[in-house]
Motif scaffolding. Structure first.
Motif, PDB file in Angstrom:
ATOM      1  N   SER A 232      -0.445  11.918   2.364  1.00 55.02           N
ATOM      2  CA  SER A 232      -1.187  10.901   1.609  1.00 55.02           C
ATOM      3  C   SER A 232      -0.283   9.878   0.942  1.00 55.02           C
ATOM      4  N   GLY A 233       1.028  10.090   1.000  1.00 52.01           N
ATOM      5  CA  GLY A 233       1.963   9.145   0.391  1.00 52.01           C
ATOM      6  C   GLY A 233       2.027   9.230  -1.116  1.00 52.01           C
ATOM      7  N   LEU A 234       1.702  10.387  -1.684  1.00 52.84           N
ATOM      8  CA  LEU A 234       1.723  10.539  -3.136  1.00 52.84           C
ATOM      9  C   LEU A 234       3.142  10.730  -3.659  1.00 52.84           C
ATOM     10  N   ARG A 235       3.400  10.219  -4.849  1.00 56.30           N
ATOM     11  CA  ARG A 235       4.591  10.590  -5.597  1.00 56.30           C
ATOM     12  C   ARG A 235       4.372  12.010  -6.121  1.00 56.30           C
ATOM     13  N   VAL A 236       5.467  12.700  -6.449  1.00 60.12           N
ATOM     14  CA  VAL A 236       5.329  14.067  -6.943  1.00 60.12           C
ATOM     15  C   VAL A 236       4.516  14.101  -8.236  1.00 60.12           C
ATOM     16  N   MET A 237       4.697  13.120  -9.112  1.00 63.48           N
ATOM     17  CA  MET A 237       3.947  13.118 -10.370  1.00 63.48           C
ATOM     18  C   MET A 237       2.460  12.871 -10.106  1.00 63.48           C
ATOM     19  N   GLU A 238       2.151  12.063  -9.086  1.00 63.91           N
ATOM     20  CA  GLU A 238       0.754  11.788  -8.757  1.00 63.91           C
ATOM     21  C   GLU A 238       0.071  13.025  -8.197  1.00 63.91           C
ATOM     22  N   ALA A 239       0.795  13.778  -7.380  1.00 65.10           N
ATOM     23  CA  ALA A 239       0.231  15.001  -6.819  1.00 65.10           C
ATOM     24  C   ALA A 239       0.025  16.046  -7.915  1.00 65.10           C
TER      25      ALA A 239
ATOM     26  N   GLY B 148       3.000   2.638 -13.402  1.00 63.37           N
ATOM     27  CA  GLY B 148       2.470   1.330 -13.773  1.00 63.37           C
ATOM     28  C   GLY B 148       0.978   1.317 -14.010  1.00 63.37           C
ATOM     29  N   ASP B 149       0.346   2.504 -13.972  1.00 67.23           N
ATOM     30  CA  ASP B 149      -1.096   2.627 -14.234  1.00 67.23           C
ATOM     31  C   ASP B 149      -1.920   1.754 -13.292  1.00 67.23           C
ATOM     32  N   LYS B 150      -1.508   1.712 -12.000  1.00 59.58           N
ATOM     33  CA  LYS B 150      -2.222   0.922 -10.992  1.00 59.58           C
ATOM     34  C   LYS B 150      -2.985   1.889 -10.082  1.00 59.58           C
ATOM     35  N   TRP B 151      -4.293   1.930 -10.236  1.00 58.71           N
ATOM     36  CA  TRP B 151      -5.114   2.830  -9.416  1.00 58.71           C
ATOM     37  C   TRP B 151      -5.107   2.391  -7.957  1.00 58.71           C
ATOM     38  N   ARG B 152      -5.251   3.364  -7.072  1.00 56.36           N
ATOM     39  CA  ARG B 152      -5.373   3.050  -5.653  1.00 56.36           C
ATOM     40  C   ARG B 152      -6.140   4.167  -4.950  1.00 56.36           C
ATOM     41  N   ARG B 153      -6.514   3.896  -3.723  1.00 60.05           N
ATOM     42  CA  ARG B 153      -7.202   4.867  -2.873  1.00 60.05           C
ATOM     43  C   ARG B 153      -6.338   5.093  -1.650  1.00 60.05           C
TER      44      ARG B 153
ATOM     45  N   GLY C 134       0.575   1.601  -2.916  1.00 62.67           N
ATOM     46  CA  GLY C 134       0.408   1.093  -4.270  1.00 62.67           C
ATOM     47  C   GLY C 134       1.524   0.172  -4.706  1.00 62.67           C
ATOM     48  N   HIS C 135       2.133  -0.545  -3.761  1.00 65.22           N
ATOM     49  CA  HIS C 135       3.210  -1.470  -4.087  1.00 65.22           C
ATOM     50  C   HIS C 135       2.644  -2.818  -4.550  1.00 65.22           C
ATOM     51  N   ASN C 136       3.177  -3.356  -5.617  1.00 61.33           N
ATOM     52  CA  ASN C 136       2.777  -4.692  -6.063  1.00 61.33           C
ATOM     53  C   ASN C 136       3.286  -5.771  -5.117  1.00 61.33           C
ATOM     54  N   ASP C 137       4.526  -5.605  -4.682  1.00 62.52           N
ATOM     55  CA  ASP C 137       5.228  -6.626  -3.904  1.00 62.52           C
ATOM     56  C   ASP C 137       5.328  -6.166  -2.452  1.00 62.52           C
ATOM     57  N   ILE C 138       4.914  -6.991  -1.523  1.00 61.53           N
ATOM     58  CA  ILE C 138       5.008  -6.670  -0.102  1.00 61.53           C
ATOM     59  C   ILE C 138       6.454  -6.454   0.308  1.00 61.53           C
ATOM     60  N   GLY C 139       7.381  -7.090  -0.427  1.00 63.34           N
ATOM     61  CA  GLY C 139       8.798  -6.921  -0.121  1.00 63.34           C
ATOM     62  C   GLY C 139       9.259  -5.484  -0.285  1.00 63.34           C
ATOM     63  N   THR C 140       8.648  -4.768  -1.226  1.00 63.31           N
ATOM     64  CA  THR C 140       8.992  -3.355  -1.416  1.00 63.31           C
ATOM     65  C   THR C 140       8.585  -2.550  -0.192  1.00 63.31           C
ATOM     66  N   THR C 141       7.442  -2.865   0.372  1.00 59.65           N
ATOM     67  CA  THR C 141       6.955  -2.146   1.550  1.00 59.65           C
ATOM     68  C   THR C 141       7.773  -2.495   2.785  1.00 59.65           C
TER      69      THR C 141
END
Length: 333
Positions: free
Chosen positions: A141-148, A170-175, A300-307
């Motif tokens: 699912s691509g979760l960070r360890v803290m998210e899981a 960053g408190d940015k919700w996603r699905r 959940g990346h803000n910047d496409i450059g990160t992806t």
């Protein structure tokens, strides 16, 4: 409980305590608080413990140049340090820094370490129980360890299926995707978590921590099944924020140690960690032709450059890119 903020005095007077209180009043993530406080302390120590109010753009520029010239930090590290000081001066101290003139670091960003699919499955095969399920969600699912670790019962949707990731960086919700291969074992885990919650209620406990003061807005929510952690801790503990005895989620360090042991047992010599599963999720999607914007949303990346960093990890032949010399003209050297 490494994500629980340290207690603060009721009326903080020390600079760092007041800075922490200011951050919490704006509901920034505790990891952001720790990061900002770390860099502010480093800045103060570099300038022989002078008070930040007595310094300004000159001192900030000197320190940022020091990070580049003497500590050889990476680009993102210098940016994070700059963000911490800009936040402190502009928002906490209400003081404009003006133009900054500093040496920008030349140390580029490293490519992330990723597992091949076979390596990821091999690591998972050397794990068991809760740690295996959490790692499966990081990879699937691509979760960070803290998210899981912080996943709540209400965040899991089996009918679609998907995961709602709410307590994020960053408190940015996603699905994101919920792999069908984990659904049955995840249902069993949720049943266990809710049964444990019922036992806690019978014992006079059962109140879980709610973020952003939601317990005041919804007084009964902390005891409701939906807000319970999918991966609860083995024992109750005193919450230092409130003094309430409650059950927290599983510790992230437990998962990190399990992943490290499983990676070694699988004979993988890469410098891998929990985050390697998340990187592998993104690169596997890219290999299978998923468009970069969709991957950005799932990560959940803000910047496409990160992806786009993952396009450098996936080989050109894996993305259908070929040399113009290899066009079907019949030419050969």
């Amino acid at each position: 409980m490494d994500d629980i903020p340290v207690p603060l005095p009721a009326n903080p007077t020390r600079f760092m305590d007041r800075f922490r209180a200011f951050i919490r009043a704006r509901h920034l993530a505790y990891r952001t608080e720790k990061t900002y406080c770390f860099w502010v302390r480093e800045f103060i120590r570099f300038h022989d413990k002078r008070h930040p109010e007595s310094m300004g753009s000159t001192e900030v520029s000197q320190w940022l140049s020091h990070l580049a010239n003497n500590r050889n930090v990476a680009v993102n590290t210098q940016k994070t340090a700059l963000n911490a000081l800009v936040f402190m001066y502009h928002q906490f101290l209400d003081k404009e820094l003006g133009e900054l003139q500093f040496t920008k670091t030349s140390r580029g960003r490293k490519l992330p370490t990723v597992f091949t699919h076979d390596e990821a499955i091999s690591v998972l095969a050397n794990m068991k129980g809760t740690h295996r399920l959490i790692s499966g969600l990081m990879y699937g699912s691509g979760l960070r360890v803290m998210e899981a670790a912080r996943l709540r019962v209400q965040d899991v949707e089996f009918s679609e299926p998907c995961l709602f990731v709410r307590e994020t960086k960053g408190d940015k919700w996603r699905r994101t995707i919920l792999p069908s291969s984990v659904c049955e074992v995840l249902k069993t885990q949720i049943e266990f978590a809710l049964a444990l919650h019922q036992q806690d209620l019978q014992d006079g406990f059962g109140e879980v921590y709610l973020p952003n003061a939601l317990s005041k807005k919804y007084p009964g929510a902390a005891r409701s099944p939906g807000w319970q952690y999918v991966f609860p801790a083995h024992r109750l503990a005193i919450d230092p924020r409130s003094g309430v005895r409650r059950r927290h989620h599983i510790g992230e360090q437990q998962v990190r140690r399990a992943v490290k042991a499983a990676t070694s047992a699988a004979g993988i010599r890469k410098k891998a960690s929990c985050h390697t599963f998340r990187h592998s999720f993104a690169t596997d999607l890219l290999r299978r032709g998923t468009d970069i914007r969709s991957i950005q949303e799932l990560m959940g990346h803000n910047d496409i450059g990160t992806t786009q960093i993952y396009t450098h990890v996936v080989g050109t032949h894996e993305r259908g890119i070929s040399s113009p010399l290899d066009t079907p003209t019949g030419f050969s050297l």
